[in-house]
Design an enzyme around this catalytic site. Structure first.
Site, PDB file in Angstrom:
ATOM      1  N   ASP A  67     -10.425 -23.449 -25.819  1.00  0.00           N
ATOM      2  CA  ASP A  67     -10.031 -23.763 -24.448  1.00  0.00           C
ATOM      3  C   ASP A  67      -8.509 -23.802 -24.339  1.00  0.00           C
ATOM      4  OD1 ASP A  67      -9.824 -26.050 -26.026  1.00  0.00           O
ATOM      5  OD2 ASP A  67     -11.450 -27.092 -25.019  1.00  0.00           O
ATOM      6  N   ASP A 136     -16.958 -38.505 -22.918  1.00  0.00           N
ATOM      7  CA  ASP A 136     -17.945 -38.268 -21.846  1.00  0.00           C
ATOM      8  C   ASP A 136     -18.966 -37.195 -22.237  1.00  0.00           C
ATOM      9  OD1 ASP A 136     -16.461 -35.942 -21.727  1.00  0.00           O
ATOM     10  OD2 ASP A 136     -15.841 -36.168 -19.627  1.00  0.00           O
ATOM     11  N   HIS A 138     -18.307 -34.120 -23.412  1.00  0.00           N
ATOM     12  CA  HIS A 138     -17.960 -32.704 -23.234  1.00  0.00           C
ATOM     13  C   HIS A 138     -17.789 -32.001 -24.571  1.00  0.00           C
ATOM     14  CE1 HIS A 138     -13.433 -33.964 -22.973  1.00  0.00           C
ATOM     15  NE2 HIS A 138     -13.615 -33.410 -24.148  1.00  0.00           N
ATOM     16  N   GLU A 143     -17.177 -30.248 -18.856  1.00  0.00           N
ATOM     17  CA  GLU A 143     -17.365 -31.638 -18.462  1.00  0.00           C
ATOM     18  C   GLU A 143     -18.811 -31.854 -17.988  1.00  0.00           C
ATOM     19  OE1 GLU A 143     -15.236 -33.581 -19.408  1.00  0.00           O
ATOM     20  OE2 GLU A 143     -13.228 -33.349 -18.603  1.00  0.00           O
TER      21      GLU A 143
END
Ligand code: F6R
Length: 261
Positions: A67, A136, A138, A143
Site C-alpha cells: 500500500d 481495527d 485491517h 479498512e
C-alpha cells in the site's frame, strides 16, 4: 489457517525470515510482498542478517509493496516507497529496479491502481505476502467494510488508523494523509502464501476475530480464512485472546507446515 505462537517479536521475525529464505533457496527470483509499519521490522532485520551471513542468496529477489499513502510529496521519508527502500531493499542489497509499488502521487490514481494489479499479475504473482494487522482488523489498508473481493484501489483511512499511524509523523495527526492506495483483499488473496505477523496486546482482539471469529467485512483480516495457505504468527501477547491457543501451541509450535517439517 496455521497459527504459530512464538515467545516474542524477535522469534516471530526469525521464523518468517527463515520461511522467506527457504522460498528464495527454492525460487531465487521469488516475489516477496512486504508490509510497512512497526511489526515486520524484526523480519527484515533477520532476513538481512541471513543474507550477510551467506545463509541465503537474495540477489535475485523481487519486492513489492502492499500500500501507499496518497498525496505525500515524492521522496517523503514516511512514504511507503521510501520506507520499503530503506527497510527492505537497501539492507538486502537489492537494486531499486527489483522493487515495485503503487504510485501514490500519480495524476490518474485509478489508472495507477489498475496498473499496479496488472503489474503484479505480469510479474507472475506474489509468492509470499507478509501482512501486519491494524487494531481495527485491517490488512493492507483495507479498512472495515472493505469488499472481500476488492482489487487495488483508493481507500479512506479510518480515524483509528490515522491516530495509530501519527507516531510516524512526529505524533501530528494533521500530517497523516487521509487517503491511500492499497492492494485490495482480492489482490492480497491472490498471493500464493499469506503470512500475517501480529505482536503485542493491542492486536489480541483483532487476531482473535481474524482467526476464530466469523468471516466478516467488519474484520477484513478474517478474509484469510478463505485462503488455502495462510499462516498467522503471533507472540504470546497477541495470542492472549485466542480460545484455541493450547491447540495451536500443540499443533503448530516449531513445526508450521510451510517450513516443510
Ligand atoms: C502497512 C499495512 C498495515 C499495517 C498495520 C499494522 O503496509 O499495510 O496494514 O501492517 O497497520 O501496523 P503496525 O505494524 O505498525 O502496527
Amino acid at each position: 489457517m496455521e497459527v504459530v505462537i512464538v515467545p516474542d517479536a524477535k522469534a516471530g521475525g526469525e521464523l518468517i525470515a527463515e520461511a522467506m529464505a527457504a522460498l528464495l533457496r527454492r525460487k531465487p527470483d521469488a516475489l516477496l510482498g512486504v508490509a510497512t509499519g512497526s511489526t515486520p521490522l524484526p523480519v527484515y532485520e533477520a532476513l538481512a542478517r541471513k543474507v550477510r551471513a551467506g545463509e541465503v542468496d537474495a540477489s535475485r529477489a523481487r519486492v513489492c509493496q502492499l500500500d501507499e499513502y496518497v498525496g505525500l510529496p515524492a521522496g517523503h521519508p514516511e512514504s511507503y516507497r521510501a520506507t520499503v527502500l530503506r527497510e527492505v531493499v537497501e539492507p538486502l542489497g537489492l537494486p531499486e529496479a527489483s522493487f515495485m509499488g503503487p504510485d501514490g502521487s500519480a495524476e490518474d490514481l485509478p489508472a495507477a491502481c489498475e496498473g499496479y494489479d496488472r503489474a503484479l499479475a505480469e510479474a507472475g504473482g506474489v509468492d509470499l505476502q507478509l501482512l501486519g494487522i491494524g487494531t481495527d482488523g485491517h490488512i493492507g489498508f483495507n479498512e472495515p467494510c472493505s469488499s472481500l473481493a476488492s482489487r487495488t484501489r483508493i481507500k479512506t483511512l479510518t480515524q483509528q488508523t490515522r491516530v495509530d499511524n501519527a507516531r510516524f509523523f512526529d505524533g501530528d495527526l494533521e500530517q497523516v494523509p487521509h487517503h491511500v492506495i492499497t492492494q485490495g483483499i482480492g489482490t492480497i488473496l491472490d498471493a500464493r502464501h499469506l503470512v500475517l505477523l501480529a505482536t503485542g496486546e493491542g492486536k489480541a482482539e483483532a487476531v482473535a476475530q481474524t482467526v476464530e471469529g466469523p468471516l466478516s467485512a467488519l474484520v477484513p483480516a478474517s478474509a484469510l480464512q478463505l485462503h488455502r495457505h495462510a499462516t498467522v504468527v503471533v507472540d504470546e501477547a497477541a495470542a492472549s485472546k485466542l480460545k484455541l491457543a493450547d491447540y495451536f501451541r500443540h499443533t503448530y509450535a516449531n513445526k508450521p507446515s510451510w517450513q516443510g517439517l
